[in-house]
Design a protein around this motif. Structure first.
Motif, PDB file in Angstrom:
ATOM      1  N   ASN A   1      10.804  23.627  22.393  1.00 59.38           N
ATOM      2  CA  ASN A   1      11.262  22.535  21.533  1.00 59.38           C
ATOM      3  C   ASN A   1      10.348  22.299  20.337  1.00 59.38           C
ATOM      4  O   ASN A   1      10.608  21.390  19.527  1.00 59.38           O
ATOM      5  CB  ASN A   1      11.364  21.229  22.331  1.00 59.38           C
ATOM      6  CG  ASN A   1      12.430  21.299  23.410  1.00 59.38           C
ATOM      7  OD1 ASN A   1      13.408  22.016  23.255  1.00 59.38           O
ATOM      8  ND2 ASN A   1      12.226  20.582  24.489  1.00 59.38           N
TER       9      ASN A   1
ATOM     10  N   SER B   1      15.824  19.486   7.719  1.00 58.33           N
ATOM     11  CA  SER B   1      15.065  19.250   8.936  1.00 58.33           C
ATOM     12  C   SER B   1      15.813  19.876  10.097  1.00 58.33           C
ATOM     13  O   SER B   1      17.011  20.130  10.018  1.00 58.33           O
ATOM     14  CB  SER B   1      14.851  17.754   9.170  1.00 58.33           C
ATOM     15  OG  SER B   1      16.093  17.104   9.367  1.00 58.33           O
TER      16      SER B   1
ATOM     17  N   GLU C   1      15.776  20.140  14.645  1.00 58.72           N
ATOM     18  CA  GLU C   1      15.187  19.776  15.924  1.00 58.72           C
ATOM     19  C   GLU C   1      15.851  20.580  17.023  1.00 58.72           C
ATOM     20  O   GLU C   1      16.944  21.127  16.846  1.00 58.72           O
ATOM     21  CB  GLU C   1      15.330  18.280  16.194  1.00 58.72           C
ATOM     22  CG  GLU C   1      16.745  17.785  16.371  1.00 58.72           C
ATOM     23  CD  GLU C   1      16.776  16.316  16.810  1.00 58.72           C
ATOM     24  OE1 GLU C   1      15.754  15.621  16.689  1.00 58.72           O
ATOM     25  OE2 GLU C   1      17.837  15.893  17.283  1.00 58.72           O
TER      26      GLU C   1
ATOM     27  N   THR D   1      16.272  20.377  21.418  1.00 51.37           N
ATOM     28  CA  THR D   1      16.050  19.585  22.621  1.00 51.37           C
ATOM     29  C   THR D   1      16.378  20.401  23.864  1.00 51.37           C
ATOM     30  O   THR D   1      17.266  21.275  23.837  1.00 51.37           O
ATOM     31  CB  THR D   1      16.920  18.313  22.613  1.00 51.37           C
ATOM     32  OG1 THR D   1      18.289  18.683  22.471  1.00 51.37           O
ATOM     33  CG2 THR D   1      16.526  17.392  21.467  1.00 51.37           C
TER      34      THR D   1
ATOM     35  N   SER E   1      20.047  23.305  19.203  1.00 46.39           N
ATOM     36  CA  SER E   1      19.302  22.947  18.004  1.00 46.39           C
ATOM     37  C   SER E   1      20.271  22.455  16.941  1.00 46.39           C
ATOM     38  O   SER E   1      21.418  22.912  16.860  1.00 46.39           O
ATOM     39  CB  SER E   1      18.546  24.161  17.464  1.00 46.39           C
ATOM     40  OG  SER E   1      17.879  23.847  16.253  1.00 46.39           O
TER      41      SER E   1
END
Lengths: 114, 114
Positions: A52, A66, A68, A70, A75
């Motif tokens: 992650n 951006s 991220e 998890t 993603s």
């Protein structure tokens, strides 16, 4: 399906709007990559996840981008205040850590910013 | 130093002929050199790859030749078929342990005439 999946497959948005692109990697793949491919051009590295964490964000073109990840799985790549130059195909790939020979790409999301 | 140069930009070959695509790199830290094949509307797919400890790798009709001293590597497609018509990308990667970011060449559009 056991491959990398991405959604949506196509996204048309207006300049200035935010968009979220999703990537579901191959189960068990701990490494995940995002690339951008402009029409007729090669792949431009954006960001790499190990689990992650993103040890390499060097390719993100601006602070409007951006990403991220998890659960060492899904993603999302977010582009805020989209610009026309953001229009491209956004490709996601995943692999086992330390095994770039296991890197598989998804079909991509084609983003068009009007 | 992060660039990978690729030539030609496009290539037309008769069925049964040999297709040759060349790549060159600068960064001697690269330790993994894959070739990807991409059909329209699809993500790239790994075709064949080589590490710098060997000078040649062959898989079926596809061969990579690697010249470490010249920092060049090439893809040879023997007995080229119309189904080989696609865009081919060379790439280079460093970071053996974590499969870090790939640097892609700009691509070669191959057309094999029947």
């Amino acid at each position: 399906g056991a491959g990398v999946s991405q959604s949506p497959s196509n996204k048309v948005t207006e300049k200035g709007k935010d968009v979220e692109l999703r990537c579901d990697p191959i189960s068990g793949h701990t490494a995940l990559y995002w690339y951008r491919q402009r029409l007729g051009q090669g792949l431009e590295f954006l960001i790499y996840f190990q689990g992650n964490s993103a040890p390499d964000k060097s390719g993100l073109p601006s602070d409007r981008f951006s990403a991220e990840r998890t659960g060492e799985s899904v993603s999302t790549l977010t582009i805020q205040r989209t610009q026309q130059e953001d229009s491209a195909v956004y490709l996601c790939a995943s692999s086992f850590s330390g095994r770039p020979d296991t890197q598989y790409f998804g079909p991509g999301t084609r983003l068009t910013v009007l | 130093q992060q660039q990978v140069k690729q030539s030609p930009q496009s290539l037309i070959v008769q069925k049964g002929g040999i297709s040759i695509i060349n790549c060159a790199y600068e960064n001697t830290a690269f330790d993994y050199f894959p070739w990807y094949q991409q059909f329209p509307g699809k993500g790239p797919a790994l075709l064949i790859a080589i590490r710098p400890d060997v000078s040649e790798k062959k898989e079926g009709r596809f061969t990579i030749s690697f010249n470490k001293s010249a920092k060049q590597f090439s893809l040879h497609i023997m007995d080229s078929q119309p189904g080989d018509s696609a865009t081919y990308f060379c790439a280079a990667s460093k970071g053996h342990l974590y499969g870090q970011n790939f640097v892609f060449g700009p691509g070669t559009r191959l057309s094999v005439l029947p």
